[in-house]
Every structure is written in C-alpha cells, then in structure tokens.
Scaffold this motif. Structure first.
Motif, PDB file in Angstrom:
ATOM      1  N   ALA A 171      40.260  44.335  48.580  1.00 18.28           N
ATOM      2  CA  ALA A 171      40.539  42.922  48.307  1.00 18.28           C
ATOM      3  C   ALA A 171      42.036  42.643  48.413  1.00 18.28           C
ATOM      4  O   ALA A 171      42.442  41.626  48.976  1.00 18.28           O
ATOM      5  CB  ALA A 171      40.023  42.551  46.923  1.00 18.28           C
ATOM      6  N   TYR A 218      35.918  37.963  46.658  1.00 17.55           N
ATOM      7  CA  TYR A 218      36.034  39.287  46.054  1.00 17.55           C
ATOM      8  C   TYR A 218      35.913  39.272  44.531  1.00 17.55           C
ATOM      9  O   TYR A 218      35.644  40.307  43.927  1.00 17.55           O
ATOM     10  CB  TYR A 218      37.362  39.940  46.439  1.00 17.55           C
ATOM     11  CG  TYR A 218      37.345  40.543  47.816  1.00 17.55           C
ATOM     12  CD1 TYR A 218      36.614  41.686  48.091  1.00 17.55           C
ATOM     13  CD2 TYR A 218      38.053  39.969  48.859  1.00 17.55           C
ATOM     14  CE1 TYR A 218      36.597  42.236  49.354  1.00 17.55           C
ATOM     15  CE2 TYR A 218      38.045  40.517  50.129  1.00 17.55           C
ATOM     16  CZ  TYR A 218      37.312  41.647  50.355  1.00 17.55           C
ATOM     17  OH  TYR A 218      37.292  42.192  51.609  1.00 17.55           O
ATOM     18  N   THR A 219      36.132  38.132  43.900  1.00 16.51           N
ATOM     19  CA  THR A 219      36.159  38.125  42.432  1.00 16.51           C
ATOM     20  C   THR A 219      35.085  37.266  41.786  1.00 16.51           C
ATOM     21  O   THR A 219      35.149  37.024  40.589  1.00 16.51           O
ATOM     22  CB  THR A 219      37.526  37.624  41.923  1.00 16.51           C
ATOM     23  OG1 THR A 219      37.737  36.306  42.403  1.00 16.51           O
ATOM     24  CG2 THR A 219      38.639  38.534  42.360  1.00 16.51           C
ATOM     25  N   HIS A 220      34.094  36.817  42.524  1.00 20.77           N
ATOM     26  CA  HIS A 220      33.077  35.967  41.907  1.00 20.77           C
ATOM     27  C   HIS A 220      32.176  36.790  40.988  1.00 20.77           C
ATOM     28  O   HIS A 220      32.135  38.000  41.062  1.00 20.77           O
ATOM     29  CB  HIS A 220      32.249  35.245  42.977  1.00 20.77           C
ATOM     30  CG  HIS A 220      31.236  36.109  43.644  1.00 20.77           C
ATOM     31  ND1 HIS A 220      31.565  37.033  44.590  1.00 20.77           N
ATOM     32  CD2 HIS A 220      29.912  36.191  43.484  1.00 20.77           C
ATOM     33  CE1 HIS A 220      30.479  37.649  45.000  1.00 20.77           C
ATOM     34  NE2 HIS A 220      29.454  37.172  44.348  1.00 20.77           N
ATOM     35  N   ILE A 257      39.858  35.251  47.921  1.00 20.62           N
ATOM     36  CA  ILE A 257      39.991  35.713  46.537  1.00 20.62           C
ATOM     37  C   ILE A 257      38.707  35.437  45.754  1.00 20.62           C
ATOM     38  O   ILE A 257      38.223  36.290  45.012  1.00 20.62           O
ATOM     39  CB  ILE A 257      41.221  35.058  45.879  1.00 20.62           C
ATOM     40  CG1 ILE A 257      42.497  35.577  46.537  1.00 20.62           C
ATOM     41  CG2 ILE A 257      41.241  35.310  44.381  1.00 20.62           C
ATOM     42  CD1 ILE A 257      43.744  34.819  46.164  1.00 20.62           C
ATOM     43  N   SER A 276      31.774  40.112  36.504  1.00 23.27           N
ATOM     44  CA  SER A 276      32.601  41.310  36.469  1.00 23.27           C
ATOM     45  C   SER A 276      33.937  41.045  37.164  1.00 23.27           C
ATOM     46  O   SER A 276      34.126  40.028  37.820  1.00 23.27           O
ATOM     47  CB  SER A 276      31.885  42.468  37.158  1.00 23.27           C
ATOM     48  OG  SER A 276      31.698  42.166  38.518  1.00 23.27           O
ATOM     49  N   LYS A 277      34.844  41.986  37.028  1.00 18.88           N
ATOM     50  CA  LYS A 277      36.169  41.822  37.621  1.00 18.88           C
ATOM     51  C   LYS A 277      36.073  41.726  39.142  1.00 18.88           C
ATOM     52  O   LYS A 277      36.736  40.928  39.764  1.00 18.88           O
ATOM     53  CB  LYS A 277      37.067  42.982  37.211  1.00 18.88           C
ATOM     54  CG  LYS A 277      38.490  42.827  37.670  1.00 18.88           C
ATOM     55  CD  LYS A 277      39.371  43.907  37.110  1.00 18.88           C
ATOM     56  CE  LYS A 277      40.796  43.714  37.592  1.00 18.88           C
ATOM     57  NZ  LYS A 277      41.679  44.749  37.134  1.00 18.88           N
ATOM     58  N   PHE A 278      35.252  42.547  39.743  1.00 20.54           N
ATOM     59  CA  PHE A 278      35.023  42.489  41.177  1.00 20.54           C
ATOM     60  C   PHE A 278      33.523  42.414  41.397  1.00 20.54           C
ATOM     61  O   PHE A 278      32.847  43.393  41.656  1.00 20.54           O
ATOM     62  CB  PHE A 278      35.634  43.692  41.897  1.00 20.54           C
ATOM     63  CG  PHE A 278      37.124  43.645  41.904  1.00 20.54           C
ATOM     64  CD1 PHE A 278      37.851  44.265  40.915  1.00 20.54           C
ATOM     65  CD2 PHE A 278      37.788  42.925  42.874  1.00 20.54           C
ATOM     66  CE1 PHE A 278      39.224  44.186  40.899  1.00 20.54           C
ATOM     67  CE2 PHE A 278      39.164  42.854  42.885  1.00 20.54           C
ATOM     68  CZ  PHE A 278      39.883  43.480  41.890  1.00 20.54           C
ATOM     69  N   PRO A 303      38.718  47.041  44.954  1.00 20.44           N
ATOM     70  CA  PRO A 303      39.934  46.325  44.537  1.00 20.44           C
ATOM     71  C   PRO A 303      41.081  46.473  45.539  1.00 20.44           C
ATOM     72  O   PRO A 303      41.795  45.512  45.820  1.00 20.44           O
ATOM     73  CB  PRO A 303      40.297  46.951  43.194  1.00 20.44           C
ATOM     74  CG  PRO A 303      39.006  47.463  42.668  1.00 20.44           C
ATOM     75  CD  PRO A 303      38.232  47.912  43.868  1.00 20.44           C
TER      76      PRO A 303
END
Length: 87
Positions: free
Chosen positions: A24, A68-70, A65, A73-75, A21
C-alpha cells in the motif's frame, strides 16, 4: 524513472509476499511521484491543456488509500481477499 518503475513493480509484487502494508505504501508513493513528475513536465513544457492529466492521477491517490484501508481492520483488503480465496 528507474525509481518510479521500481516502486510500481514493488507495489505489484509485495501483495504476493503478504506484506500488504508495504505494498500500500509503495503503491501510494508511486501515484504521488507519478503525479509530481507529470505535473512538472506539463509545467516545464507549458502545455496547459494537458494539466488535467496530473489532476486525474492525483484523484487516484485518495481512492488508492481507501482501497487498501477499507473495512474495520487496519488493512481490510487482506482480510476480505483471503476470505474469498480460502473458503
């Protein structure tokens, strides 16, 4: 420029520590700052034919973005990345 280079280095080293996180965030902050600096310099020099460079780098921000966020889950990248390495 030192802060810009530090953000770039931080974004490259943090994934090895498991702090994705923060990596990112550093990577996105680097791209935002780089876009700002390039656009500022193009405007200051009045080199309008070079203005597309800032726009192209700005297009990398949403792509970064999403990278990193696909996933669910959150990351999501960390989950997929670990499943490829640790079978």
């Amino acid at each position: 420029m030192l802060i810009l280079a530090s953000l770039w280095l931080l974004a490259r080293l943090l994934p090895f520590t498991g702090l994705l996180p923060l990596a990112a965030l550093a990577d996105t902050a680097f791209l935002c700052w780089l876009t700002y600096e390039i656009t500022r310099l193009v405007i200051k020099a009045k080199k309008w034919n070079q203005s597309a460079i800032g726009g192209k780098i700005a297009l990398l921000i949403p792509a970064n973005i999403v990278f990193y966020t696909h996933g669910n889950s959150k990351f999501g990248f960390l989950k997929i990345h670990n499943s490829l390495i640790f079978k």
